[in-house]
Design a protein around this motif. Structure first.
Motif, short mmCIF file in Angstrom:
data_model
loop_
_atom_site.label_atom_id
_atom_site.label_comp_id
_atom_site.label_asym_id
_atom_site.label_seq_id
_atom_site.Cartn_x
_atom_site.Cartn_y
_atom_site.Cartn_z
N ALA A 1 17.07 -16.66 -24.67
CA ALA A 1 18.02 -16.96 -24.37
C ALA A 1 19.56 -17.36 -23.83
CB ALA A 1 18.70 -16.83 -26.35
N ARG A 2 19.71 -15.79 -23.62
CA ARG A 2 20.72 -15.41 -22.46
C ARG A 2 20.45 -16.05 -20.54
NH1 ARG A 2 23.20 -9.85 -21.98
NH2 ARG A 2 24.06 -9.47 -19.48
N THR A 3 18.86 -15.92 -20.61
CA THR A 3 18.50 -16.61 -19.38
C THR A 3 18.57 -18.57 -19.18
OG1 THR A 3 15.79 -16.18 -19.17
CG2 THR A 3 17.34 -14.28 -18.64
N ALA A 4 17.48 -18.47 -20.26
CA ALA A 4 17.58 -20.21 -20.51
C ALA A 4 19.37 -20.54 -20.76
CB ALA A 4 16.81 -20.50 -21.80
N TYR A 5 20.39 -20.42 -21.46
CA TYR A 5 21.25 -20.30 -21.43
C TYR A 5 22.43 -20.80 -19.39
CZ TYR A 5 21.00 -22.35 -26.24
OH TYR A 5 20.55 -22.72 -27.22
N ALA A 6 22.30 -19.30 -19.53
CA ALA A 6 22.26 -19.45 -18.24
C ALA A 6 22.24 -20.60 -17.41
CB ALA A 6 22.64 -18.35 -17.57
N ASP A 7 21.08 -20.00 -17.00
CA ASP A 7 20.33 -21.23 -15.85
C ASP A 7 20.75 -22.92 -16.11
OD1 ASP A 7 18.67 -19.44 -14.78
OD2 ASP A 7 16.64 -20.07 -16.19
N VAL A 8 20.53 -23.24 -17.11
CA VAL A 8 20.83 -24.66 -18.07
C VAL A 8 22.29 -24.93 -17.83
CG1 VAL A 8 21.42 -25.74 -19.88
CG2 VAL A 8 19.14 -25.13 -19.40
N PHE A 9 22.96 -23.87 -17.41
CA PHE A 9 25.10 -24.23 -17.77
C PHE A 9 25.34 -23.62 -16.47
CE2 PHE A 9 24.61 -24.87 -22.21
CZ PHE A 9 25.49 -26.12 -22.34
N ILE A 10 24.20 -23.35 -15.49
CA ILE A 10 24.67 -23.33 -14.45
C ILE A 10 25.15 -24.30 -13.51
CG2 ILE A 10 24.07 -22.17 -12.20
CD1 ILE A 10 23.12 -19.86 -13.65
N VAL A 11 23.60 -24.78 -13.97
CA VAL A 11 23.56 -26.11 -12.85
C VAL A 11 24.32 -27.32 -13.48
CG1 VAL A 11 21.63 -28.43 -13.34
CG2 VAL A 11 20.90 -25.91 -12.90
N ILE A 12 24.66 -27.13 -14.91
CA ILE A 12 26.07 -28.46 -15.61
C ILE A 12 26.71 -27.81 -14.70
CG2 ILE A 12 27.18 -28.90 -17.57
CD1 ILE A 12 24.39 -29.08 -19.07
N GLY A 13 27.17 -26.55 -14.28
CA GLY A 13 28.72 -26.44 -13.85
C GLY A 13 28.97 -26.87 -12.79
N THR A 14 27.24 -26.46 -12.01
CA THR A 14 28.07 -26.43 -10.47
C THR A 14 27.13 -27.97 -9.82
OG1 THR A 14 27.03 -24.10 -10.05
CG2 THR A 14 27.06 -26.13 -8.39
N ALA A 15 26.69 -29.05 -10.54
CA ALA A 15 26.12 -30.33 -9.95
C ALA A 15 27.00 -31.07 -9.70
CB ALA A 15 24.83 -30.46 -10.81
N PRO A 16 28.37 -31.17 -10.66
CA PRO A 16 29.25 -32.08 -10.35
C PRO A 16 29.95 -32.03 -9.19
CG PRO A 16 29.07 -31.39 -12.94
CD PRO A 16 28.37 -30.66 -11.99
N TRP A 17 30.19 -30.71 -9.25
CA TRP A 17 31.27 -30.39 -7.71
C TRP A 17 30.40 -30.50 -6.84
CZ3 TRP A 17 35.90 -29.49 -9.14
CH2 TRP A 17 36.27 -29.53 -10.35
N LEU A 18 28.81 -30.24 -6.59
CA LEU A 18 28.21 -31.32 -5.71
C LEU A 18 27.88 -32.77 -5.33
CD1 LEU A 18 25.27 -28.31 -6.04
CD2 LEU A 18 27.44 -27.98 -4.69
N TRP A 19 27.92 -33.20 -6.83
CA TRP A 19 28.18 -34.18 -6.27
C TRP A 19 29.04 -34.88 -5.38
CZ3 TRP A 19 28.12 -37.78 -11.77
CH2 TRP A 19 28.15 -39.16 -11.10
N MET A 20 30.44 -34.74 -5.89
CA MET A 20 31.27 -35.42 -5.45
C MET A 20 31.93 -34.39 -3.69
SD MET A 20 34.73 -34.40 -7.47
CE MET A 20 34.20 -33.49 -9.60
N ILE A 21 31.36 -32.83 -3.53
CA ILE A 21 30.96 -32.64 -2.33
C ILE A 21 30.42 -33.94 -1.40
CG2 ILE A 21 30.78 -30.87 -0.44
CD1 ILE A 21 31.47 -29.12 -2.84
N LEU A 22 29.15 -34.12 -1.56
CA LEU A 22 28.03 -34.91 -1.09
C LEU A 22 28.73 -36.07 -0.75
CD1 LEU A 22 25.51 -32.16 -1.51
CD2 LEU A 22 26.72 -32.69 0.55
N THR A 23 28.98 -36.97 -1.85
CA THR A 23 29.96 -38.01 -1.81
C THR A 23 30.36 -38.65 -0.88
OG1 THR A 23 30.16 -38.41 -3.74
CG2 THR A 23 30.93 -40.17 -3.07
#
Length: 174
Positions: free
Chosen positions: A42-64
């Motif tokens: 559980a600890r690793t699954a939630y961390a993995d998913v929310f690392i992606v959810i918390g980082t992807a929007p910023w990368l979307w903005m930066i690479l626009t």
């Protein structure tokens, strides 16, 4: 601030809509890891998913792509030069630029040490965030996105990840 919403409001909305789906994905990933006898599923699954959810929007903005009237490529290699220009400009711009850069890898910094005890050191968080940030800056340059590829962005992105890691340090062992 209204201009920022006009530019990035869709990213904020898309991100908020992914959070409930993220809980579901993390739950399914936890069950799959439990069947695989994964340590701390559980600890690793939630961390993995929310690392992606918390980082992807910023990368979307930066690479626009940026302003098409700006040069295809601009590089800032002198530390703190671009940052000094931003913070001496309009306060709203400084807030958005500095705050945004501090948040790019904050989810990674906060959750990476929770994901793995092997990664629960500030030096490791800093190295991973710096490598990720360097990659993003090189992509901005290589893809000719009409943005400035700056060493200051790397410094701010890395600092944000380390500050987020410091804020979660008390949970690392738990």
């Amino acid at each position: 601030m209204l201009l920022a919403w006009d530019l990035w409001g869709h990213v904020v909305i898309a991100t908020l809509l992914t959070i409930p789906a993220g809980w579901g994905v993390a739950h399914l990933l936890t069950r799959w890891r439990e069947r695989s006898n994964h340590p701390e599923p559980a600890r690793t699954a939630y961390a993995d998913v929310f690392i992606v959810i918390g980082t992807a929007p910023w990368l979307w903005m930066i690479l626009t792509p940026g302003d098409p009237s700006a040069p295809d490529r601009a590089v800032g290699l002198v530390p703190f030069h671009d940052l000094a220009q931003v913070v001496t400009g309009p306060a709203a711009t400084a807030f958005v630029q500095v705050g945004g850069n501090l948040l790019v890898f904050a989810a990674l910094g906060a959750l990476l040490p929770l994901r793995s005890q092997k990664l629960a050191r500030l030096k490791i968080v800093a190295a991973i965030a710096a490598a990720g940030s360097l990659t993003v800056e090189l992509l901005q340059y290589g893809l000719e996105l009409h943005r400035v590829s700056s060493v200051d962005d790397i410094l701010l992105n890395t600092t944000g990840a380390v500050l987020a890691a410091v804020m979660t340090q008390r949970w690392w062992a738990g």
